[in-house]
Design a protein around this motif. Structure first.
Motif, short mmCIF file in Angstrom:
data_model
loop_
_atom_site.label_atom_id
_atom_site.label_comp_id
_atom_site.label_asym_id
_atom_site.label_seq_id
_atom_site.Cartn_x
_atom_site.Cartn_y
_atom_site.Cartn_z
N SER A 91 31.29 14.75 49.22
CA SER A 91 30.74 15.03 47.89
C SER A 91 31.80 15.43 46.87
N TYR A 92 33.04 15.59 47.35
CA TYR A 92 34.13 15.94 46.42
C TYR A 92 35.37 15.15 46.78
N GLY A 93 36.05 14.68 45.75
CA GLY A 93 37.39 14.13 45.90
C GLY A 93 37.47 12.80 46.63
N ARG A 94 38.69 12.47 46.98
CA ARG A 94 38.99 11.20 47.66
C ARG A 94 39.48 11.52 49.07
N TRP A 95 38.64 11.24 50.05
CA TRP A 95 38.97 11.51 51.45
C TRP A 95 40.11 10.61 51.90
N THR A 96 41.13 11.20 52.56
CA THR A 96 42.27 10.40 53.01
C THR A 96 42.49 10.46 54.51
N GLY A 97 41.71 11.27 55.22
CA GLY A 97 41.85 11.29 56.66
C GLY A 97 41.26 12.53 57.30
N GLY A 98 41.02 12.43 58.61
CA GLY A 98 40.47 13.55 59.33
C GLY A 98 39.22 13.18 60.10
N ARG A 99 38.83 14.06 61.02
CA ARG A 99 37.67 13.80 61.87
C ARG A 99 36.74 15.01 61.89
N VAL A 100 35.46 14.72 62.10
CA VAL A 100 34.45 15.77 62.29
C VAL A 100 33.79 15.53 63.63
N ARG A 101 33.66 16.60 64.42
CA ARG A 101 33.01 16.49 65.72
C ARG A 101 31.85 17.47 65.81
N LEU A 102 30.79 17.03 66.44
CA LEU A 102 29.63 17.87 66.71
C LEU A 102 29.40 17.85 68.22
N ASP A 103 29.49 19.02 68.85
CA ASP A 103 29.35 19.14 70.30
C ASP A 103 30.30 18.18 71.03
N GLY A 104 31.52 18.07 70.50
CA GLY A 104 32.55 17.26 71.14
C GLY A 104 32.52 15.79 70.81
N ARG A 105 31.48 15.34 70.10
CA ARG A 105 31.34 13.91 69.78
C ARG A 105 31.69 13.68 68.31
N GLU A 106 32.57 12.72 68.06
CA GLU A 106 32.96 12.44 66.67
C GLU A 106 31.78 11.84 65.91
N ILE A 107 31.57 12.34 64.71
CA ILE A 107 30.48 11.85 63.87
C ILE A 107 31.02 11.45 62.51
#
Length: 515
Positions: A314-330
């Motif tokens: 919702s903000y800015g220009r994403w350039t990289g990175g990961r989000v995980r929920l309970d060990g699973r990338e989402i």
């Protein structure tokens, strides 16, 4: 005692179905800083709107005396002509006009309808010097931070030859440094003989600058207390505000912390306009189930930018990175996608981004999960109202019914509606951005209890706050940020205001870790 500059006697104000003020009296001495305290909905802002002419004479009962003479203000302009100026919490500045244009808007230096720009700019520069603002009068308001905009508002008041300045929550949106500057200016104005009424929920600020405090509760005057050497304790003021002692402002809890539920790894975001500028730079953090984790940082550290970019970019220009929920990338590329994965974000700006102020309580609560109250594509209003009524009772939302317009609620009750909206969505991860900004001490305690209950249910809770005591009282771990990077991680047992401030102000290139 100095002679009174203002006397408000037995002021009563009624709205349809609600008595907002009942026989309220307030006396302010000449050259005094007088604080007005009370829970959200206590009547503070209504009383000041009566005084400043927002609610004109004839629309209320009671009498107002200013400098010993009776006043019957028909509008704001009439009160300003007597030297009474109010600065509202939401600033009344035009963003794309210059500082000088804003200071004299409606009060122009003009001859026969032609503005004298030389005189305007010279006078504006003098007023800016008086409030300690080192900016050109030509600067646009949109190019100033909130702290500097507050100073422009005070310069604007000085241009109207203010005798009594009313400040409604002036530091609610300011960082610590800007707050200190503003409070220092209030004391300078006092030394020049300008009286001030300060509405604030920040009791430490009241203790610093106020000579007296009047406490309102449920639209009535409870008491007026003198503040001097040895002063009045915060507990004493709180007791007057809420009608009871708040022995434990933060709920006692024994956290049952489980496995890591939510992880952000190497997350980077660039500014939405200036793509060369990194506002979030390689941030990694995690939150376990049943854990409340805080993020501390000064204004501009990148805390809100991090939260908004993770929540649907919702903000800015994403350039990289990961989000995980309970060990699973989402993936959280859109807001619906983030919600679908069980992530909720309570924004710091509830009025602009968190609520539909024109809609009723029931509609706002259902907005994040309309599918739960829809049948064949149509919202079941009866089911929506039933669920909203349940939240109204459990969250102690003070409103006549769930069909009350949300925009007419106090700030604390609006915040409870925002929280209800996201709790209804049943998230696994709840990100709270300044969850108690601009609300009273009683409502804060209620929200802290809700946050603790969510953690007890096994939710992962991430709290962003500019109030270090809030983070220290609520969180199990605290990350610090500066210049878009994580600079430290401190466990509850080792966290102090001093240790957090050191990490918040250190170079982002040398992170520290104390867990």
């Amino acid at each position: 005692m100095a002679r009174p500059v203002l006397e408000m006697r037995s002021i009563s104000k009624t709205f349809p179905g609600v008595k907002a003020l009942s026989e309220v009296s307030l006396t302010v001495a000449a050259g005094e800083v007088h604080a007005v305290c009370g829970e959200n909905g206590a009547g503070k802002s209504t009383l000041m709107k009566v005084l400043s002419g927002v609610y004109p004479h004839g629309g209320y009962e009671g009498e107002i005396y200013f400098e010993g003479t009776p006043c019957r203000f028909r509008d704001i302009r009439a009160s300003e002509q007597r030297g009474i100026v109010i600065i509202h919490q939401e600033l009344a500045l035009v963003p794309y006009l210059s500082i000088a244009e804003n200071i004299f808007l409606g009060n122009e230096h003009a001859t026969r309808g032609v503005i004298d720009w030389h005189r305007t700019l010279a006078h504006a520069a003098d007023l800016l010097r008086q409030v300690g603002l080192d900016e050109s009068p030509h600067t646009r308001i949109a190019d100033l931070g909130v702290g500097k905009q507050q100073l422009v508002e005070i310069a604007k008041a000085l241009a109207k030859k203010v005798k009594l300045l009313i400040l409604d929550e002036p530091t609610a949106a300011l960082n610590d440094e800007d707050s200190r500057k503003l409070l220092g200016l209030i004391l300078e104005l006092k030394a020049r003989g300008i009286s001030c009424i300060l509405i604030s929920h920040k009791l430490n600020e009241i203790a610093r600058v106020a000579d007296a405090v009047t406490v309102l509760r449920d639209g009535r005057t409870i008491e007026t207390l003198a503040i001097g050497p040895g002063g009045v304790s915060e507990e004493r003021i709180i007791r007057g505000m809420v009608g009871r002692d708040l022995e434990h402002r933060y709920p006692e809890r024994t956290p049952r912390i489980g496995e890591v539920a939510f992880e952000i790894e190497d997350w980077s975001v660039r500014h939405p306009i200036d793509h060369r500028r990194k506002v979030v730079d390689g941030v990694s953090l995690n939150v376990r189930r049943g854990e409340i984790v805080g993020i501390a940082g000064l204004m501009g550290a990148g805390r809100t930018e991090l939260a908004m970019s993770v929540f649907g970019r919702s903000y800015g220009r994403w350039t990289g990175g990961r989000v995980r929920l309970d060990g699973r990338e989402i993936r959280t590329r859109t807001v619906p996608e983030a919600i679908g994965h069980g992530i909720a974000y309570v924004t710091e700006d509830r009025k602009q981004l968190g609520l539909d102020l024109g809609a009723d309580i029931s509609r706002n609560i259902s907005l994040s999960a309309l599918g739960k109250v829809a049948r064949r594509g149509w919202v079941d209003r009866h089911e929506e109202a039933r669920i909203a009524e349940s939240f109204r009772r459990t969250m102690n939302i003070k409103a006549p019914s769930v069909f009350a317009e949300t925009g007419k609620l106090s700030g604390g009750n609006q915040q409870k509606v925002v929280l209800s909206k996201w709790i209804f969505a049943d998230p696994e991860v709840l990100i709270l951005d300044e969850p108690t900004r601009g609300i009273d001490i009683g409502a804060k305690a209620e929200i802290y209890t809700v946050v603790a209950q969510l953690a007890a249910q096994g939710k992962a809770v991430l709290v962003i706050s500019s109030e270090l005591p809030e983070l220290l009282g609520l969180c199990d771990r605290i990350y610090t940020m500066a210049a878009g990077r994580i600079t430290g991680e401190v466990g509850r047992a080792d966290a102090t205001q001093e240790s957090l401030m050191r990490l918040m102000t250190m170079s982002a290139a040398s992170p520290d870790k104390q867990v």
